[in-house]
Design an enzyme around this catalytic site. Structure first.
Site, PDB file in Angstrom:
ATOM      1  N   GLU A   1       0.852  -1.195   0.000  1.00 56.91           N
ATOM      2  CA  GLU A   1       0.000   0.000   0.000  1.00 56.91           C
ATOM      3  C   GLU A   1       0.882   1.238   0.000  1.00 56.91           C
ATOM      4  O   GLU A   1       1.771   1.370   0.850  1.00 56.91           O
ATOM      5  CB  GLU A   1      -0.898   0.036   1.237  1.00 56.91           C
ATOM      6  N   CYS A   2       0.626   2.146  -0.924  1.00 61.34           N
ATOM      7  CA  CYS A   2       1.306   3.435  -0.995  1.00 61.34           C
ATOM      8  C   CYS A   2       2.818   3.248  -0.972  1.00 61.34           C
ATOM      9  O   CYS A   2       3.410   2.804  -1.938  1.00 61.34           O
ATOM     10  CB  CYS A   2       0.811   4.355   0.120  1.00 61.34           C
TER      11      CYS A   2
END
Length: 441
Positions: free
Chosen positions: A333-334
């Protein structure tokens, strides 16, 4: 929720009024009195809850009415507040500020959470540059929504005794309780950087700062009056506890250090409740993911600040690639997504080779703010769910995508239903997204 702990919400008419400072001071001051205080954060936020935990000695949980189902909010409260004497939730932005279109339980405004839980609001007023107008703002907040209760106010940045006399007289005229007064001070702030406050784990002298905040708030605020204003939550879980996302595997290797720290505790609690085992490892310490793990999860954080170290940590990168080669599910994520990519350009324009499990190239030298709620529909099976599943979350980063040629993972829209360019990436069992998952639809 049987015998729910009483709670209240710290809110303000606008951002920057000092909510976090006040909340941390209250949490530590009450804890020092022997009160078991359970902290929460309204809205999607990773940084403030870590400070809450340091102050209260208990993990802080996010409660977000846009991205979370009402049942999930109820389950979080039921699972975290049972043994607390009082719950304190820190609001987000201004009290009534949310997105235009409602999500799963509301618009994401602090007021929505207050209305849903029945917890009263303690309104923090930054009175710098005003006197009687502060009472008018308090009166407006009291009457703006009949389903939101204002228990009283705390004044911040009061300049002098005369200033206080003018404001307090106006508050008395409208019958608004005054719980305390904080004078104007410049020595109680916390250091900041591009995503907000510097992380709690990296803040120098954090314990001394919290001690000073507790002393300042304890001397300036009537702690007994604040605690007595709390009310029991009126939410009750309907049936068994609700999990936000299914665990991505039975044994999950989870990256956890200063570069990969953005992980919501309600997700981890749900995975553990479902029987999954979570095995932390540190990429910055050049640790590989557990070789027996059937899933690897790289959370968001600050890989851009550590890109050189990550690129040089061959044991970590080789172990990550080995996990993918042996068939483990790998998701980022990210910041974790950027680490799975081919390269990351830092703020000075230097490119650092990443894991290369995806072809993503990102840059922090070409800063671009990406911020907002996200509604996601999956185009392929992934740790987030099956094809067609809907997931709610948010995006918050400053990186620019230079290239992302892999197959897209999802279709993404914002809170108003507008299409968002970010679509994630997938290559076999390796997937990644810029958005942070909070709950399924």
């Amino acid at each position: 929720m049987s015998n729910p702990a009483s709670g209240l919400i710290i809110a303000a008419p606008r951002s920057g009024a000092g909510k976090t400072t006040l909340t941390l001071g209250l949490l530590r001051a009450l804890r020092d009195r022997g009160v078991r205080v359970q902290p929460y954060k309204c809205g999607p936020d990773y940084i403030d809850p870590a400070f809450h935990e340091a102050a209260a000695g208990r993990p802080s949980y996010n409660l977000d009415t846009w991205s979370m189902r009402p049942g999930l909010i109820s389950s979080i409260l039921a699972g975290t507040a049972a043994d607390a004497h009082v719950c304190i939730a820190e609001g987000v932005m201004g009290l009534f500020d949310g997105v235009a279109e409602p999500g799963q339980a509301g618009r994401g405004a602090t007021a929505d959470l207050a209305a849903m839980t029945g917890w009263p609001v303690v309104l923090l007023l930054d009175v710098s540059g005003q006197s009687e107008t502060a009472a008018a703002m308090a009166l407006g907040c009291r009457h703006y929504r009949p389903d939101v209760s204002i228990a009283g106010v705390i004044l911040n940045r009061v300049a002098s005794d005369r200033h206080l006399a003018l404001v307090s007289a106006a508050l008395e005229q409208i019958g608004m309780p005054l719980f305390g007064t904080l004078r104007r001070r410049d020595d109680l702030g916390l250091p900041e950087r591009h995503l907000g406050l510097v992380q709690a784990s990296e803040t120098v002298g954090l314990e001394d700062r919290l001690t000073a905040l507790a002393k300042a708030v304890g001397e300036a605020v009537d702690l007994d009056a604040v605690a007595e204003a709390a009310m029991p939550a009126r939410l009750a879980p309907d049936g068994p506890a609700i999990a936000a996302l299914p665990p991505p595997g039975q044994r999950i290797a989870l990256a956890r250090d200063a570069a990969f720290s953005f992980m919501y505790p309600h997700l981890l609690a749900g995975w553990r409740a479902a029987g999954a085992e979570i095995v932390p490892f540190s990429p910055l310490a050049n640790e590989p993911p557990d070789a027996m793990a059937d899933a690897v999860w790289l959370p968001g954080g600050y890989p851009e600040l550590h890109a050189g170290a990550i690129a040089a940590n061959a044991r970590f990168l080789d172990g990550l690639r080995a996990a993918a080669e042996t068939g483990a599910v790998v998701h980022g994520e990210c910041g974790g997504y950027m680490t799975l990519g081919a390269g990351l350009e830092d703020a000075e324009g230097n490119r650092h080779a990443m894991a290369g499990l995806l072809a993503l190239e990102t840059s922090y030298a070409r800063r671009r703010l990406n911020l907002g709620y996200r509604r996601v529909q999956l185009l392929a099976p992934s740790p987030l769910g099956p094809v067609g599943a809907q997931v709610f979350g948010h995006e918050f980063h400053y990186s620019a995508v230079l290239t992302a040629p892999d197959e897209p993972l999802c279709v993404v829209t914002d809170a108003t239903g507008q299409w968002v360019p970010e679509r994630g990436s997938r290559r076999g069992k390796v997937t990644g997204t810029f958005f942070h998952a909070v709950d399924r639809g």
